[in-house]
Design an enzyme around this catalytic site. Sequence first.
Site: not given
Length: 266
Positions: A9, A96, A98, A101, A133
């Site tokens: 992402k 990170s 992106i 998880g 997210d």
Amino acid sequence: MVTEIAKAKLNLALHVRARRPDGYHELETLFAFVADGDVVQVEPSEADSFTITGPFGALLSGEGDNLVTRAASAFRERFGGGAHAITLDKRLPVASGIGGGSADAAATLRALGVLHGVAVDEMFDIADRLGSDVPACLFGRSAIGRGRGEQLEPVAGLPGMPVLLVNPGVGVSTAEVFRRWDGVDRGPLPVDPRAGRNDLEPPARAIAPVIDDVLEALAASQGAGLVRMSGSGATCFALFEDVASRDAAVEALAGRGWWMLASYLT
């Protein structure tokens, strides 16, 4: 067995508008997704099992419970389906910015949905409970996110746009980055969200100054357009005008010892 890619992402823009009474932050963000990421495999089994492999798997070993297993448990509580053997091939850096998880949890839900005939639209309430997210990662397409990021408005996106992700090998705590946000509302997403900003860049760069080096290196790459940090860091990205420019950047940065992923937006 069902195999799902937990696509990385990106936040092409991330505006933090306010701290909320519930401890979260009011956000406006432009989500985009990369063709590559972690890989989740799910198959029916006599007993539940969870195996982690891949270059970043060791960083998660011994956890026992994580978003993948929580997603599987929540699915079974809601829809049934019995026990499953789940394998996570962890290819993306941990902590990170992106998806990580969240993308893994969303891929697990999608795989279970395929196995048991449950549509993605029926699983957004589960995704919302798992994390801010996870709904966007379950949706898996370009969208503007509001609220905690869970209120999604689909947008056209930039499918096929070459992209290079770079992580300098440092983990950055999301909670610490948000804690260091200065609390200043610098305004909403512009009409073209790509002309926005990432309000979490300054605190993340203060925690991990090497992010400055990554952003500078990407910005200096020929053919690089939008260059920005994703999420709470430390992964940064550059969108390129063509594949040749992106691949030239990969070659130029190869000696830095940084993790890189050359891909394209979906």
